[in-house]
Design a protein around this motif. Sequence first.
Motif, PDB file in Angstrom:
ATOM      1  N   ALA A   1     -29.619 -25.062  61.633  1.00 27.94           N
ATOM      2  CA  ALA A   1     -28.261 -25.342  61.195  1.00 27.94           C
ATOM      3  C   ALA A   1     -28.129 -25.171  59.690  1.00 27.94           C
ATOM      4  O   ALA A   1     -29.124 -25.107  58.970  1.00 27.94           O
ATOM      5  N   VAL A   2     -26.923 -25.072  59.247  1.00 32.59           N
ATOM      6  CA  VAL A   2     -26.651 -24.983  57.814  1.00 32.59           C
ATOM      7  C   VAL A   2     -27.097 -26.283  57.141  1.00 32.59           C
ATOM      8  O   VAL A   2     -26.815 -27.362  57.639  1.00 32.59           O
ATOM      9  N   THR A   3     -27.794 -26.152  56.012  1.00 35.25           N
ATOM     10  CA  THR A   3     -28.269 -27.345  55.324  1.00 35.25           C
ATOM     11  C   THR A   3     -27.480 -27.589  54.047  1.00 35.25           C
ATOM     12  O   THR A   3     -26.738 -26.726  53.576  1.00 35.25           O
ATOM     13  N   ILE A   4     -27.707 -28.734  53.516  1.00 34.83           N
ATOM     14  CA  ILE A   4     -26.997 -29.118  52.298  1.00 34.83           C
ATOM     15  C   ILE A   4     -27.379 -28.196  51.141  1.00 34.83           C
ATOM     16  O   ILE A   4     -26.566 -27.931  50.244  1.00 34.83           O
TER      17      ILE A   4
ATOM     18  N   ALA B   1     -22.056 -22.972  46.706  1.00 36.03           N
ATOM     19  CA  ALA B   1     -21.003 -23.518  45.855  1.00 36.03           C
ATOM     20  C   ALA B   1     -21.418 -23.500  44.386  1.00 36.03           C
ATOM     21  O   ALA B   1     -20.621 -23.807  43.499  1.00 36.03           O
ATOM     22  N   GLY B   2     -22.663 -23.174  44.155  1.00 38.15           N
ATOM     23  CA  GLY B   2     -23.153 -23.133  42.791  1.00 38.15           C
ATOM     24  C   GLY B   2     -23.250 -24.505  42.160  1.00 38.15           C
ATOM     25  O   GLY B   2     -23.000 -24.686  40.968  1.00 38.15           O
ATOM     26  N   VAL B   3     -23.625 -25.492  42.953  1.00 43.53           N
ATOM     27  CA  VAL B   3     -23.789 -26.855  42.431  1.00 43.53           C
ATOM     28  C   VAL B   3     -25.108 -27.409  42.958  1.00 43.53           C
ATOM     29  O   VAL B   3     -25.824 -26.722  43.677  1.00 43.53           O
ATOM     30  N   SER B   4     -25.405 -28.639  42.597  1.00 48.25           N
ATOM     31  CA  SER B   4     -26.647 -29.233  43.069  1.00 48.25           C
ATOM     32  C   SER B   4     -26.433 -29.933  44.409  1.00 48.25           C
ATOM     33  O   SER B   4     -25.314 -30.293  44.763  1.00 48.25           O
TER      34      SER B   4
ATOM     35  N   ALA C   1     -20.158 -38.132  50.488  1.00 46.64           N
ATOM     36  CA  ALA C   1     -20.243 -39.579  50.625  1.00 46.64           C
ATOM     37  C   ALA C   1     -18.980 -40.243  50.088  1.00 46.64           C
ATOM     38  O   ALA C   1     -18.813 -41.455  50.187  1.00 46.64           O
ATOM     39  N   GLY C   2     -18.133 -39.436  49.462  1.00 41.86           N
ATOM     40  CA  GLY C   2     -16.885 -39.979  48.938  1.00 41.86           C
ATOM     41  C   GLY C   2     -17.076 -40.763  47.649  1.00 41.86           C
ATOM     42  O   GLY C   2     -16.343 -41.717  47.380  1.00 41.86           O
ATOM     43  N   SER C   3     -18.065 -40.380  46.884  1.00 45.47           N
ATOM     44  CA  SER C   3     -18.307 -41.068  45.621  1.00 45.47           C
ATOM     45  C   SER C   3     -17.119 -40.873  44.671  1.00 45.47           C
ATOM     46  O   SER C   3     -16.458 -39.841  44.675  1.00 45.47           O
ATOM     47  N   ARG C   4     -16.876 -41.872  43.845  1.00 47.64           N
ATOM     48  CA  ARG C   4     -15.752 -41.775  42.922  1.00 47.64           C
ATOM     49  C   ARG C   4     -16.111 -40.946  41.685  1.00 47.64           C
ATOM     50  O   ARG C   4     -15.234 -40.515  40.940  1.00 47.64           O
ATOM     51  N   PHE C   5     -17.401 -40.748  41.475  1.00 45.49           N
ATOM     52  CA  PHE C   5     -17.823 -40.061  40.256  1.00 45.49           C
ATOM     53  C   PHE C   5     -17.982 -38.561  40.443  1.00 45.49           C
ATOM     54  O   PHE C   5     -19.034 -38.006  40.176  1.00 45.49           O
ATOM     55  N   VAL C   6     -16.933 -37.960  40.929  1.00 47.73           N
ATOM     56  CA  VAL C   6     -16.985 -36.503  41.077  1.00 47.73           C
ATOM     57  C   VAL C   6     -15.685 -35.886  40.590  1.00 47.73           C
ATOM     58  O   VAL C   6     -14.602 -36.376  40.893  1.00 47.73           O
ATOM     59  N   GLY C   7     -15.833 -34.842  39.842  1.00 47.58           N
ATOM     60  CA  GLY C   7     -14.651 -34.150  39.339  1.00 47.58           C
ATOM     61  C   GLY C   7     -13.877 -33.519  40.485  1.00 47.58           C
ATOM     62  O   GLY C   7     -14.443 -33.195  41.527  1.00 47.58           O
ATOM     63  N   SER C   8     -12.609 -33.349  40.290  1.00 48.17           N
ATOM     64  CA  SER C   8     -11.793 -32.833  41.388  1.00 48.17           C
ATOM     65  C   SER C   8     -12.083 -31.365  41.651  1.00 48.17           C
ATOM     66  O   SER C   8     -12.000 -30.903  42.781  1.00 48.17           O
ATOM     67  N   ARG C   9     -12.459 -30.639  40.592  1.00 47.92           N
ATOM     68  CA  ARG C   9     -12.804 -29.228  40.769  1.00 47.92           C
ATOM     69  C   ARG C   9     -14.025 -29.116  41.672  1.00 47.92           C
ATOM     70  O   ARG C   9     -14.067 -28.372  42.642  1.00 47.92           O
ATOM     71  N   MET C  10     -15.022 -29.908  41.274  1.00 49.41           N
ATOM     72  CA  MET C  10     -16.266 -29.994  42.025  1.00 49.41           C
ATOM     73  C   MET C  10     -15.951 -30.247  43.497  1.00 49.41           C
ATOM     74  O   MET C  10     -16.375 -29.517  44.391  1.00 49.41           O
ATOM     75  N   ARG C  11     -15.203 -31.307  43.728  1.00 50.06           N
ATOM     76  CA  ARG C  11     -14.881 -31.719  45.086  1.00 50.06           C
ATOM     77  C   ARG C  11     -14.285 -30.546  45.870  1.00 50.06           C
ATOM     78  O   ARG C  11     -14.730 -30.242  46.979  1.00 50.06           O
ATOM     79  N   GLU C  12     -13.353 -29.916  45.255  1.00 56.20           N
ATOM     80  CA  GLU C  12     -12.708 -28.788  45.927  1.00 56.20           C
ATOM     81  C   GLU C  12     -13.703 -27.715  46.322  1.00 56.20           C
ATOM     82  O   GLU C  12     -13.780 -27.307  47.475  1.00 56.20           O
TER      83      GLU C  12
ATOM     84  N   LEU D   1     -15.998 -28.902  49.109  1.00 57.89           N
ATOM     85  CA  LEU D   1     -15.291 -29.013  50.390  1.00 57.89           C
ATOM     86  C   LEU D   1     -14.991 -27.641  50.986  1.00 57.89           C
ATOM     87  O   LEU D   1     -15.141 -27.418  52.200  1.00 57.89           O
ATOM     88  N   ALA D   2     -14.589 -26.737  50.100  1.00 55.98           N
ATOM     89  CA  ALA D   2     -14.292 -25.389  50.569  1.00 55.98           C
ATOM     90  C   ALA D   2     -15.528 -24.755  51.189  1.00 55.98           C
ATOM     91  O   ALA D   2     -15.487 -24.194  52.289  1.00 55.98           O
ATOM     92  N   THR D   3     -16.638 -24.872  50.479  1.00 55.62           N
ATOM     93  CA  THR D   3     -17.882 -24.264  50.968  1.00 55.62           C
ATOM     94  C   THR D   3     -18.313 -24.908  52.286  1.00 55.62           C
ATOM     95  O   THR D   3     -18.765 -24.230  53.212  1.00 55.62           O
ATOM     96  N   VAL D   4     -18.197 -26.223  52.328  1.00 55.28           N
ATOM     97  CA  VAL D   4     -18.545 -26.944  53.558  1.00 55.28           C
ATOM     98  C   VAL D   4     -17.750 -26.376  54.723  1.00 55.28           C
ATOM     99  O   VAL D   4     -18.304 -26.077  55.788  1.00 55.28           O
ATOM    100  N   ALA D   5     -16.479 -26.211  54.492  1.00 57.93           N
ATOM    101  CA  ALA D   5     -15.621 -25.688  55.555  1.00 57.93           C
ATOM    102  C   ALA D   5     -16.032 -24.266  55.908  1.00 57.93           C
ATOM    103  O   ALA D   5     -16.183 -23.925  57.084  1.00 57.93           O
ATOM    104  N   LYS D   6     -16.233 -23.466  54.865  1.00 61.11           N
ATOM    105  CA  LYS D   6     -16.557 -22.065  55.093  1.00 61.11           C
ATOM    106  C   LYS D   6     -17.848 -21.915  55.901  1.00 61.11           C
ATOM    107  O   LYS D   6     -17.923 -21.140  56.853  1.00 61.11           O
TER     108      LYS D   6
END
Lengths: 386, 386
Positions: free
Chosen positions: B15-18, B25-28, B37-48, B51-56
């Motif tokens: 399966a696809v892994t993290i 997504a070019g992130v860690s 996990a829904g952490s509050r310490f994430v930039g909105s750009r990052m989140r987007e 999330l996009a990559t997760v969906a894709k």
Amino acid sequence: MKSSDSQRATRPARAVTITEVATQAGVSTASVSRVLAGSRFVGSRMRERVLATVAKLDYHPNRLARDLRVGLRKVIGVIIPDLQNPFFPEVVHGVEAALYTAGYTLVLGHSGGLAERERTHLAVLRGEGVAGLILIPDSEREASYETLHSWDIPVVAVDRTPSGLEVDLVTSSNRVGAREATSHLLAHGYKTIALINGQKGVSVAQERLAGYQEALHAARVPLQEAFVIHSDFRQEGGRMAMCRLLDLPRPPRAAVVANNLMALGALQAIHERGLRIPDEVAIVGFDDMPWATSLRPPLTAVAQPAEEIGRTAAQLLLERLRSPGRLPRRVVLPTRLIIRASCGAHAPTGVEPVVVSAARKHGQTNKSVNSEYPAFKPPVPAGPGL
Amino acid sequence: MKSSDSQRATRPARAVTITEVATQAGVSTASVSRVLAGSRFVGSRMRERVLATVAKLDYHPNRLARDLRVGLRKVIGVIIPDLQNPFFPEVVHGVEAALYTAGYTLVLGHSGGLAERERTHLAVLRGEGVAGLILIPDSEREASYETLHSWDIPVVAVDRTPSGLEVDLVTSSNRVGAREATSHLLAHGYKTIALINGQKGVSVAQERLAGYQEALHAARVPLQEAFVIHSDFRQEGGRMAMCRLLDLPRPPRAAVVANNLMALGALQAIHERGLRIPDEVAIVGFDDMPWATSLRPPLTAVAQPAEEIGRTAAQLLLERLRSPGRLPRRVVLPTRLIIRASCGAHAPTGVEPVVVSAARKHGQTNKSVNSEYPAFKPPVPAGPGL
DNA sequence: ATGAAAGCGCTAACAA
DNA sequence: TTGTTAGCGCTTTCAT
């Protein structure tokens, strides 16, 4: 024991790990693993030491860790739509039996006919990494299993055909069963026969309707629209359906009821009106449930091999786990018409029911074996319906 | 999709892994984890982006890995003894409902009353690292749960008391239920009342026997040994038991039957002999099952809140998961005597049954509410038994 | 706000 | 035959 009993933690006490066993036994974790895996390449001294320590420490291997490492889970997900309908637990029973034998664990999800719940369960099972899935599709909308497409594990559907999904399928010979039930009533002289069926969209319902129609057609009895009622496979639905039928200006003299709960409801309705079975209304139900023999009169019913259905589904799944690639199969298990008294026939012996016919396995249609019928004298019903 | 469709592997496609998500997504991976996990310490750009990559990629987190890391599993094991007895699936239904709401997954084990199977399931569940256990103990030998002692997770027992185990317990008011059933028959003038019970060793059976005895005692009716039969909680057992009773030189005029399957069997036996209910034999069953109203006459029964029992058990377990330390509790859910016609009473309205009494929650005994009874005229049975 | 890296408990190469 | 070690996929300090 090993947990601080004084100051209980919120988390469960950490369990004994393979490392602890290894340390205690003075060997490597690899050795412990090997002993436990039953590898042939272990000295007998080693084995003894390890086993002793395992016993002493009451070590239980962590399957999560193992499965994560190995990338294989011996776990199967089962999703069923209704725990209230005794048919499904029996299917689960069959599934369980087969899985247990094969060393698989069963994760159960209950959809309650709710598409969303079904989706949630699917997601969870996916996260759990189940090796396969046995799905009894939700009765409402049987589509939207696209999720399964992107998820590459074997699925076997049970009882109902999920639309748009190419998977193994196990059902019983619904069409044949319904046909035999109807034919049986026809053979006994009933000409006005109703069908109390489940939801229109559900494949089982469609198949049972088809069988009913076939029988009528074969007997050249015209189908009466008003005699076919689509209900909901539940008791109250069956009751209301029967009420509607009895309210007809010319009510039917007999009815085939397409599942066990609805049959119960239908009986209720008949009793409430003080009608006699089978003299005034004859009944053939579906599903041969434990109470069938305790009813007065005992219920004639189309028996489905619920447990075998479950067992077969599990076996199919297990097989496919071994060899994917196979083409999807569909297995149709035979139904049996069990003749008791509610249909107006008199079972030859007082106690033992007559069993009629059976479809054969693996998709074959069963030939009708009307010759096996004892020659009943039709009850010659005289009443409104004729 | 991602698997080689040409050359299917035996293993499911990885399966696809993290990590893949992170790379894409070019992130860690840490960021992906945080977003999910829904952490509050994430930039909105990052989140987007994530999330996009997760969906894709159609990414589904691996719960195994997560749970292994976190050391916590939202999984509960349920072990039930009998899938054929509709009472248990209903309990499971209740359990499922509560667990689902709380986001827990249910692993089901079926013991079939076999101690060894039970042990195996216990071991598997332990390996699976379930957070808690709901146990409906095996009917045979209820001891030998020593395993559970060394295993430090919350357990709640249902329906039957496992001996030698200090755990939460959920039952229904078996004693009171049986007493009311018996008293009801006594109040209607029956003096020779049998009890068809389950295995002697099982706690439910003991409690129901106790209630039966209490009622007799209160009415100063001597207990007749021959009228108390210990059977096996199954249909055939109930049938044979009733046969034995009817073979007595002075058979009882009424019987309390301690579970639903046995009641069905008892009815069968009565029908086979052509006896009329309640005129010749009156019956009060246990468990109010869907078919009770469809029987002729409708079955008077002591209803147990099966689903609520399950729900309560799950809630108890969930609570204890939050706060261990608590002392073991026992919850006794009320039974209700549902009066229909098989007991010789005539329900006031034709359709609606009379509901009598209820024990209150949390271990209290229910007060008898005989005052609620409509004043039935005792059937004044005249026959051998009186 | 984000990344690097350690490690949950286990198995399977690979070495020795 | 036995030990060493990498790593399954994830979360979570600890830096930055």
